[in-house]
Design an enzyme around this catalytic site. Structure first.
Site, PDB file in Angstrom:
ATOM      1  CB  CYS A 159      57.674 -62.750   1.500  1.00 40.96           C
ATOM      2  SG  CYS A 159      56.821 -61.401   0.658  1.00 40.96           S
ATOM      3  CB  CYS A 198      49.371 -61.932   4.036  1.00 42.18           C
ATOM      4  SG  CYS A 198      50.618 -62.390   2.821  1.00 42.18           S
ATOM      5  CB  CYS A 229      55.729 -60.333   9.978  1.00 48.75           C
ATOM      6  SG  CYS A 229      55.815 -58.926  11.086  1.00 48.75           S
TER       7      CYS A 229
HETATM    8  S1  SF4 Z   1      52.668 -60.207   5.053  1.00 51.15           S
HETATM    9 FE1  SF4 Z   1      52.653 -61.422   3.136  1.00 51.15          FE
HETATM   10  S2  SF4 Z   1      53.099 -60.002   1.427  1.00 51.15           S
HETATM   11 FE2  SF4 Z   1      53.554 -58.958   3.396  1.00 51.15          FE
HETATM   12  S3  SF4 Z   1      55.714 -59.223   3.648  1.00 51.15           S
HETATM   13 FE3  SF4 Z   1      54.753 -60.925   4.774  1.00 51.15          FE
HETATM   14  S4  SF4 Z   1      54.509 -62.636   3.314  1.00 51.15           S
HETATM   15 FE4  SF4 Z   1      55.072 -60.787   2.131  1.00 51.15          FE
END
Ligand code: SF4
Length: 237
Positions: A120, A206, A232
């Site tokens: 994601c 998140c 991330c």
């Molecule tokens: S922080 Fe959460 S909602 Fe945002 S891109 Fe990453 S997994 Fe997806």
């Protein structure tokens, strides 16, 4: 800069650090096509303030993942008005998001596994950042060493090997208190969520406010147990 920061007890130290940041920003700008990836954090608003007041030719971009809290979206407009700029907004491709959600069976599959969460983030953050950095000679982040264990060795100047461009982390040595002191001294616009116990702010589903005594990174992907893995993927050294 001197008059305003003299009102703070640590004015001289903060002013010296601000000047050092300006030197790095100036160096980045001299590379030809520098970009500030503004995550809408307090740190990135401090960098935006320095860039705008110095008139540096640095593009300012942000990523709208489609999952941002309404307070972060409001901050984009507030910052544009405050600084007299237009922050460039990069979003994930809607068709790619639709395909992803269909394949995963839910827009919230990131709660199910680390792999789904990373996928994601790759779709909603890394892909838009890649587009934002097309043609860039260097990019700039607001990361600091004490934000997370994984950032303890963060250099102020680095190389993004994957993109073959420079990378600057001018606030690497700054403390959270120094960020707040600068923001207060210069009336820098801030995310309203800071007033509600949030310290590190990302996508709405998140991110949560901190409980007393928690490490700042605990507010991100709180269901994941590996603190060192709370990244991330935007910042691969
Ligand atoms: S922080 Fe959460 S909602 Fe945002 S891109 Fe990453 S997994 Fe997806």
């Amino acid at each position: 800069m001197t008059d305003t920061l003299n009102a703070s007890p640590s004015a001289s130290a903060l002013m010296a650090k601000s000047e050092a940041v300006l030197d790095l920003l100036t160096e980045a700008a001299a590379s030809g096509a520098a970009v500030l990836a503004n995550s809408l954090s307090a740190e990135d608003m401090v960098l935006t303030d320095l860039i705008v007041r110095a008139g540096l030719p640095i593009r300012i971009v942000t990523l709208d993942t489609g999952m941002l809290p309404k307070e972060s979206l409001a901050l984009i407009e507030q910052a544009n008005r405050h600084f007299g700029i237009t922050i460039e907004v990069f979003s994930p491709e809607q068709s790619a998001v639709a395909d992803f959600v269909q394949a995963q069976g839910s827009a919230y599959s990131f709660y199910d596994s680390l792999a789904a969460r990373k996928a994601c983030c790759a779709l909603r953050k890394i892909a838009p950042l890649d587009r934002a950095l097309v043609g860039a000679s260097a990019w700039i982040t607001g990361m600091r060493r004490d934000q997370a264990e994984s950032r303890g060795g963060l250099p102020e100047t680095d190389r993004d090997q994957a993109r073959a461009i420079g990378k600057y982390n001018p606030l690497a040595s700054w403390s959270w208190d120094e960020v707040l002191a600068y923001a207060a001294a210069w009336n820098v616009p801030m995310n309203a969520l800071y007033q509600r116990g949030y310290v590190s702010i990302g996508c709405d589903p998140c991110t949560r406010a901190l409980k007393a005594g928690e490490h700042p990174r605990m507010g991100r992907w709180w269901w994941e147990s590996d603190a060192a893995g709370k990244e991330c993927g935007l910042h691969v050294s």
